[in-house]
Enzyme design. Structure first.
Site, PDB file in Angstrom:
ATOM      1  N   GLU A   1       1.187  -1.147  -0.313  1.00  0.00           N
ATOM      2  CA  GLU A   1       0.012  -0.083  -0.295  1.00  0.00           C
ATOM      3  C   GLU A   1       0.612   1.348  -0.159  1.00  0.00           C
ATOM      4  O   GLU A   1       0.693   2.043  -0.294  1.00  0.00           O
ATOM      5  CB  GLU A   1      -1.160  -0.047   1.318  1.00  0.00           C
TER       6      GLU A   1
ATOM      7  N   ASP B   1     -11.905  -6.601  -2.754  1.00  0.00           N
ATOM      8  CA  ASP B   1     -12.679  -7.971  -1.885  1.00  0.00           C
ATOM      9  C   ASP B   1     -14.374  -7.586  -1.499  1.00  0.00           C
ATOM     10  O   ASP B   1     -14.441  -6.803  -1.258  1.00  0.00           O
ATOM     11  CB  ASP B   1     -12.360  -8.948  -1.645  1.00  0.00           C
TER      12      ASP B   1
HETATM   13  N1  ADE Z   1      -9.019  -5.281   3.925  1.00  0.00           N
HETATM   14  C1  ADE Z   1      -8.818  -5.798   2.813  1.00  0.00           C
HETATM   15  N2  ADE Z   1     -10.028  -6.446   2.487  1.00  0.00           N
HETATM   16  C2  ADE Z   1     -10.589  -6.349   3.451  1.00  0.00           C
HETATM   17  C3  ADE Z   1     -11.872  -7.498   4.953  1.00  0.00           C
HETATM   18  N3  ADE Z   1     -12.830  -8.802   3.670  1.00  0.00           N
HETATM   19  N4  ADE Z   1     -11.798  -7.048   5.924  1.00  0.00           N
HETATM   20  C4  ADE Z   1     -10.852  -6.782   6.863  1.00  0.00           C
HETATM   21  N5  ADE Z   1     -10.246  -6.135   6.273  1.00  0.00           N
HETATM   22  C5  ADE Z   1      -9.806  -5.820   4.696  1.00  0.00           C
END
Ligand code: ADE
Length: 227
Positions: A11, A196
């Site tokens: 990042e 996600d």
């Molecule tokens: N960072 C990226 N995806 C995430 C998720 N599903 N839960 C917590 N932090 C995250």
């Protein structure tokens, strides 16, 4: 001086590569990299994952580097149909979805002592990132970003966070940085590129998309610095 926090190497890597005249100082195991980005004085730092590392990092930026604002740039899971992988969440406020003193009569997410649930972002910074995303042609939403020391991966938890806090994205650092900024009166905003869906194939999606999402987040931050 502006502080920029990313939780993971991925990042901060793209921003690190573009820094002019970087100098590094290590504090609490974190490399604080001072230099110039898009003509602005910045301190860039990889905090590590989770609320405690992010809090240490933010407080150090404030006390040791006297930053006048902090940006948190990184990836997150989506909680809304409006955001898909590669899209961007810009914080209007942050909440801590794992803060729970309900047994003593508080609502979920209430931070005792300051007695707030939503830690507001700096309105001007939110508006500026909103503008940058629009100009970059990136699908984005301005809204609440929910933070907790959990990688959210079940439909049940995802739905609960969304319903409880009206959040658009979930991740693991923003609201802890927001709390540090709140008590120190430092302007703050978080931008999170979706990696996600926070449920289902979360591991596969995350592994496949985290790199691209992190690069987008850095690109948006560069555009904001240059604006
Ligand atoms: N960072 C990226 N995806 C995430 C998720 N599903 N839960 C917590 N932090 C995250």
């Amino acid at each position: 001086m502006i502080g920029i926090i990313g939780a993971m190497d991925i990042e901060v890597a793209a921003l690190r590569a573009r820094m002019e005249n970087p100098t590094v100082e290590t504090v609490s195991g974190m490399d604080f990299i001072r230099g110039r980005l898009a003509g602005r004085e910045v301190v860039l730092v990889r905090s590590g994952v989770g609320k405690v590392f992010a809090s240490i990092c933010a407080q150090t930026l404030i006390l040791k580097y006297a930053v006048k604002a902090i940006i948190n740039s990184g990836v997150g899971g989506t909680l809304t149909e409006g955001l898909h992988i590669g899209d961007v969440a810009v914080s209007s406020a942050c909440v801590q979805h794992d803060m729970d003193t309900t047994p003593v009569g508080d609502p979920y997410g209430l931070i005792s002592g300051i007695n707030v649930i939503e830690l507001p972002a700096d309105a001007a910074m939110t508006a500026a990132f909103d503008r940058v995303c629009t100009e970059a042609g990136v699908n984005h939403r301005v809204g609440v970003i929910a933070t907790g020391d959990q990688f959210v991966h079940t439909q049940e938890r995802r739905d609960w966070i969304r319903k409880q806090f009206g959040a658009v994205a979930v991740e693991m650092e923003a609201a802890s940085i927001a709390q540090v900024c709140y008590v120190n009166n430092i302007p703050f905003v978080s931008i999170r590129v979706i990696s996600d869906e926070a449920s289902g194939n979360v591991k596969i999606d995350y592994m496949s998309f985290v790199q691209k999402a992190a690069a987008t987040s850095s690109e948006i931050t560069m555009r904001w610095l240059a604006a």
